[in-house]
Design a protein around this motif. Structure first.
Motif, PDB file in Angstrom:
ATOM      1  N   PRO A  90      -1.992  31.142  20.134  1.00  0.00           N
ATOM      2  CA  PRO A  90      -2.710  32.016  21.069  1.00  0.00           C
ATOM      3  C   PRO A  90      -1.760  32.791  21.986  1.00  0.00           C
ATOM      4  N   VAL A  91      -1.792  34.107  21.863  1.00  0.00           N
ATOM      5  CA  VAL A  91      -1.001  35.003  22.709  1.00  0.00           C
ATOM      6  C   VAL A  91      -1.894  36.205  23.050  1.00  0.00           C
ATOM      7  N   PRO A  92      -1.537  36.979  24.080  1.00  0.00           N
ATOM      8  CA  PRO A  92      -2.308  38.191  24.385  1.00  0.00           C
ATOM      9  C   PRO A  92      -2.292  39.177  23.215  1.00  0.00           C
ATOM     10  N   VAL A  93      -3.458  39.736  22.905  1.00  0.00           N
ATOM     11  CA  VAL A  93      -3.594  40.729  21.840  1.00  0.00           C
ATOM     12  C   VAL A  93      -4.397  41.906  22.379  1.00  0.00           C
ATOM     13  N   LYS A  94      -3.869  43.108  22.247  1.00  0.00           N
ATOM     14  CA  LYS A  94      -4.590  44.332  22.604  1.00  0.00           C
ATOM     15  C   LYS A  94      -4.827  45.136  21.327  1.00  0.00           C
ATOM     16  N   LYS A  95      -6.048  45.630  21.171  1.00  0.00           N
ATOM     17  CA  LYS A  95      -6.423  46.333  19.941  1.00  0.00           C
ATOM     18  C   LYS A  95      -6.609  47.834  20.202  1.00  0.00           C
ATOM     19  N   VAL A  96      -5.897  48.642  19.439  1.00  0.00           N
ATOM     20  CA  VAL A  96      -6.057  50.098  19.459  1.00  0.00           C
ATOM     21  C   VAL A  96      -6.870  50.478  18.233  1.00  0.00           C
ATOM     22  N   GLY A  97      -8.042  51.023  18.471  1.00  0.00           N
ATOM     23  CA  GLY A  97      -8.949  51.412  17.397  1.00  0.00           C
ATOM     24  C   GLY A  97     -10.191  52.031  17.999  1.00  0.00           C
ATOM     25  N   VAL A  98     -11.181  52.274  17.177  1.00  0.00           N
ATOM     26  CA  VAL A  98     -12.423  52.883  17.635  1.00  0.00           C
ATOM     27  C   VAL A  98     -13.272  51.815  18.329  1.00  0.00           C
TER      28      VAL A  98
END
Length: 315
Positions: A270-278
């Motif tokens: 578990p680590v920070p995840v940022k999602k770039v998408g629609v």
């Protein structure tokens, strides 16, 4: 960034013709889009191995399944929305559940559908296909990568979904580079944040990494051309170094690459995840650059996500 001088569909059809000459079992099935897909050139070369079923996509998949059962290697072609949403039951049961060998190409993914607008702009096709057991989901970045992977798709027995940009691709890789179906491609090593990008977003990710470097942020960039199966080993090894991740895709943030990476990490590391998408929107009419800005699919969006992910791991 330099655009290739030929549409990616032209490379795809060249490959179909080349490998059909080597393998008599390769056939294609169309749903009245041979001009749009460029496959009329295959039909001119191999008319007896070309089947245009008309605007009957579900029938096309069922027919392809039957051909596979008889030993053929069928490639089906239509727009992403019709290659996934419209035929989901046939793909699931007639192809995947039956364990058959059908290759399904969906063109004009995400915002690249442009003037075809929201009805043809599938933001969920990867999510649909990724949920079908045994399915491989592959999206090439450019012609060099498509050329390297195509023979592996032909040789693999089982269903494959090829998410193909129809128009000019940004040239990212050089001819002769090696790629493996199901394995990510490390493009740049880094220590501060892992960026996983696919399809048209790889070029934006390259730009983002270069800009971040100027600010002293060392991003690791990995191209995930095969969203399913995800290269779990490479993803985990990368985030073990960086401690956070960003995903970038021309697709909804629900169910695609971002979800695949987040699902893996929440269970294994578990680590920070940022999602770039629609962000859970339908598409609309417009050119790709405008739509990328509107839906947050640009290098600056990747940069912002990377900084946010880094800040989260420092809390």
């Amino acid at each position: 960034m330099v655009l290739e001088d030929r549409w990616l569909r032209e490379t795809y059809v060249d490959l179909l013709i080349e490998y059909a000459a080597k393998n008599k079992d390769i056939v294609i099935l169309e749903a009245d889009l041979m001009k749009a897909g460029g496959t009329f050139r295959f039909a001119e070369k191999y008319p007896e191995r070309t089947f245009d079923v008309g605007i009957q996509e579900a029938n096309m998949i069922g027919t392809a399944a039957g051909m596979s059962a008889m030993g053929k290697i069928p490639f089906t072609h239509t727009f992403t929305a019709f290659a996934t949403r419209r035929v989901c039951d046939q793909v699931t049961l007639s192809v995947a559940y039956a364990g058959l060998n059908v290759k399904m190409m969906g063109s004009d993914p995400g915002v690249t559908a442009e003037y075809n607008g929201g009805t043809h702009m599938s933001m969920e096709d990867v999510s649909i296909m990724r949920n079908i057991p045994g399915m491989i989901v592959y999206e090439p970045v450019d012609s060099a990568q498509l050329k390297a992977i195509f023979p592996q798709i032909v040789d693999h027995y089982g269903p494959v979904y090829i998410r193909l940009l129809r128009r000019n691709a940004v040239k990212v890789f050089e001819d002769g580079e090696t790629f493996e179906l199901g394995k990510g491609k490390l493009m740049r090593e880094g220590s501060d944040v892992s960026i996983f990008a696919t399809g048209i977003m790889v070029a934006d990710a390259v730009e983002a990494v270069e800009e971040l470097e100027k600010e002293g942020i060392h991003a690791e960039l990995i191209n995930i051309h095969t969203v399913k199966p995800l290269d779990e080993e490479m993803v985990l090894a990368s985030v073990a170094k960086t401690g956070c991740a960003v995903t970038a895709e021309n697709h909804s943030v629900i169910g695609g690459l971002g979800s695949a990476v987040a699902e893996l990490l929440v269970e294994k590391d578990p680590v920070p995840v940022k999602k770039v998408g629609v962000m859970d929107h339908f598409g609309e009419v417009g050119l790709t650059p405008y739509l990328k800005e509107k839906y947050g699919l640009t290098a600056k969006d990747i940069i912002a996500a990377a900084k946010a992910a880094i800040a989260m791991k420092k809390r």
